[in-house]
Design a protein around this motif. Structure first.
Motif, short mmCIF file in Angstrom:
data_model
loop_
_atom_site.label_atom_id
_atom_site.label_comp_id
_atom_site.label_asym_id
_atom_site.label_seq_id
_atom_site.Cartn_x
_atom_site.Cartn_y
_atom_site.Cartn_z
N PRO A 62 -45.32 -25.77 40.24
CA PRO A 62 -44.47 -26.12 39.10
C PRO A 62 -44.08 -27.60 39.20
O PRO A 62 -43.60 -28.04 40.24
CB PRO A 62 -43.24 -25.23 39.26
CG PRO A 62 -43.64 -24.15 40.21
CD PRO A 62 -44.71 -24.74 41.07
N VAL A 63 -44.32 -28.34 38.13
CA VAL A 63 -43.99 -29.76 38.10
C VAL A 63 -42.99 -29.98 36.96
O VAL A 63 -43.21 -29.53 35.83
CB VAL A 63 -45.25 -30.62 37.89
CG1 VAL A 63 -44.88 -32.08 37.70
CG2 VAL A 63 -46.20 -30.45 39.06
N HIS A 64 -41.91 -30.65 37.27
CA HIS A 64 -40.88 -30.95 36.28
C HIS A 64 -40.95 -32.43 35.92
O HIS A 64 -41.01 -33.28 36.81
CB HIS A 64 -39.49 -30.61 36.82
CG HIS A 64 -39.32 -29.15 37.05
ND1 HIS A 64 -38.60 -28.35 36.20
CD2 HIS A 64 -39.79 -28.34 38.02
CE1 HIS A 64 -38.63 -27.11 36.64
NE2 HIS A 64 -39.35 -27.08 37.74
N PHE A 65 -40.92 -32.70 34.62
CA PHE A 65 -40.92 -34.07 34.10
C PHE A 65 -39.52 -34.39 33.62
O PHE A 65 -38.96 -33.67 32.80
CB PHE A 65 -41.93 -34.19 32.95
CG PHE A 65 -41.87 -35.51 32.23
CD1 PHE A 65 -42.04 -36.69 32.92
CD2 PHE A 65 -41.67 -35.55 30.87
CE1 PHE A 65 -42.01 -37.91 32.26
CE2 PHE A 65 -41.64 -36.75 30.20
CZ PHE A 65 -41.80 -37.94 30.89
N ARG A 66 -38.95 -35.45 34.15
CA ARG A 66 -37.61 -35.89 33.77
C ARG A 66 -37.70 -37.30 33.20
O ARG A 66 -37.71 -38.27 33.96
CB ARG A 66 -36.67 -35.88 34.98
CG ARG A 66 -36.51 -34.53 35.63
CD ARG A 66 -35.58 -33.65 34.79
NE ARG A 66 -35.26 -32.45 35.52
CZ ARG A 66 -35.70 -31.25 35.17
NH1 ARG A 66 -36.47 -31.11 34.11
NH2 ARG A 66 -35.36 -30.18 35.85
N PRO A 67 -37.78 -37.43 31.88
CA PRO A 67 -37.80 -38.77 31.29
C PRO A 67 -36.42 -39.41 31.35
O PRO A 67 -35.42 -38.73 31.56
CB PRO A 67 -38.24 -38.51 29.85
CG PRO A 67 -37.78 -37.12 29.57
CD PRO A 67 -37.85 -36.38 30.88
N GLN A 68 -36.37 -40.71 31.16
CA GLN A 68 -35.09 -41.42 31.13
C GLN A 68 -34.31 -41.07 29.87
O GLN A 68 -33.09 -41.14 29.86
CB GLN A 68 -35.31 -42.93 31.18
CG GLN A 68 -35.86 -43.42 32.51
CD GLN A 68 -34.89 -43.21 33.64
OE1 GLN A 68 -34.97 -42.21 34.34
NE2 GLN A 68 -33.98 -44.12 33.82
N THR A 69 -35.02 -40.75 28.81
CA THR A 69 -34.38 -40.39 27.54
C THR A 69 -34.94 -39.07 27.05
O THR A 69 -35.95 -38.59 27.55
CB THR A 69 -34.64 -41.47 26.46
OG1 THR A 69 -36.04 -41.48 26.15
CG2 THR A 69 -34.22 -42.85 26.93
N SER A 70 -34.30 -38.49 26.08
CA SER A 70 -34.79 -37.22 25.53
C SER A 70 -35.49 -37.43 24.19
O SER A 70 -35.52 -36.55 23.35
CB SER A 70 -33.62 -36.25 25.37
OG SER A 70 -32.65 -36.81 24.51
N GLU A 71 -36.06 -38.60 24.00
CA GLU A 71 -36.78 -38.90 22.76
C GLU A 71 -38.02 -38.01 22.65
O GLU A 71 -38.64 -37.67 23.65
CB GLU A 71 -37.20 -40.37 22.74
CG GLU A 71 -36.05 -41.34 22.76
CD GLU A 71 -35.19 -41.25 21.52
OE1 GLU A 71 -35.72 -41.07 20.42
OE2 GLU A 71 -33.96 -41.33 21.65
N PRO A 72 -38.39 -37.65 21.43
CA PRO A 72 -39.60 -36.82 21.24
C PRO A 72 -40.87 -37.48 21.76
O PRO A 72 -41.84 -36.81 22.07
CB PRO A 72 -39.68 -36.61 19.73
CG PRO A 72 -38.39 -37.06 19.18
CD PRO A 72 -37.72 -37.94 20.18
N GLU A 73 -40.86 -38.81 21.87
CA GLU A 73 -42.05 -39.52 22.36
C GLU A 73 -42.21 -39.39 23.87
O GLU A 73 -43.21 -39.81 24.42
CB GLU A 73 -41.96 -41.02 22.02
CG GLU A 73 -41.93 -41.32 20.55
CD GLU A 73 -40.50 -41.36 20.00
OE1 GLU A 73 -39.57 -41.52 20.79
OE2 GLU A 73 -40.33 -41.21 18.80
N SER A 74 -41.22 -38.83 24.56
CA SER A 74 -41.28 -38.70 26.02
C SER A 74 -42.10 -37.49 26.41
O SER A 74 -41.73 -36.36 26.11
CB SER A 74 -39.86 -38.56 26.59
OG SER A 74 -39.08 -39.67 26.28
N TRP A 75 -43.20 -37.73 27.08
CA TRP A 75 -44.05 -36.64 27.52
C TRP A 75 -44.90 -37.10 28.70
O TRP A 75 -45.00 -38.29 28.97
CB TRP A 75 -44.93 -36.10 26.39
CG TRP A 75 -45.80 -37.12 25.72
CD1 TRP A 75 -45.44 -37.97 24.71
CD2 TRP A 75 -47.15 -37.42 26.02
NE1 TRP A 75 -46.49 -38.77 24.39
CE2 TRP A 75 -47.56 -38.46 25.16
CE3 TRP A 75 -48.06 -36.91 26.93
CZ2 TRP A 75 -48.84 -38.99 25.19
CZ3 TRP A 75 -49.34 -37.45 26.95
CH2 TRP A 75 -49.71 -38.47 26.08
#
Length: 85
Positions: A62-75
């Motif tokens: 399981p890999v979790h992605f934690r972007p700096q922002t919650s913008e829809p462009e974050s993936w």
């Protein structure tokens, strides 16, 4: 942004905020970080493992992605290749 492998407990983290048009490419096999076509290795956060140490263990990871922002462009997109010795 931060990638956390819950199986191995390793974290790959970068000390920068990405815009929607930015592209961060990490090659864990080669140990390289490319940000918008240029070397971005200096953006690796001090608490991060080096890219070549961020590996997948056999089985489920399981890999979790934690972007700096919650913008829809974050993936994040992962590509890997199975290998056997």
């Amino acid at each position: 942004p931060r990638l956390i492998n819950r199986t191995t407990g390793t974290t790959l983290e970068f000390g920068l905020t990405l815009a929607g048009s930015d592209r961060l490419v990490v090659d864990c096999d080669q140990g390289t970080v490319i940000l918008n076509g240029v070397d971005g290795f200096h953006h690796i956060a001090p608490a991060s493992v080096p890219p070549e140490h961020w590996t997948l263990a056999p089985g489920t990871n399981p890999v979790h992605f934690r972007p700096q922002t919650s913008e829809p462009e974050s993936w994040a997109r992962f590509r890997w290749r199975d290998a056997y010795l």
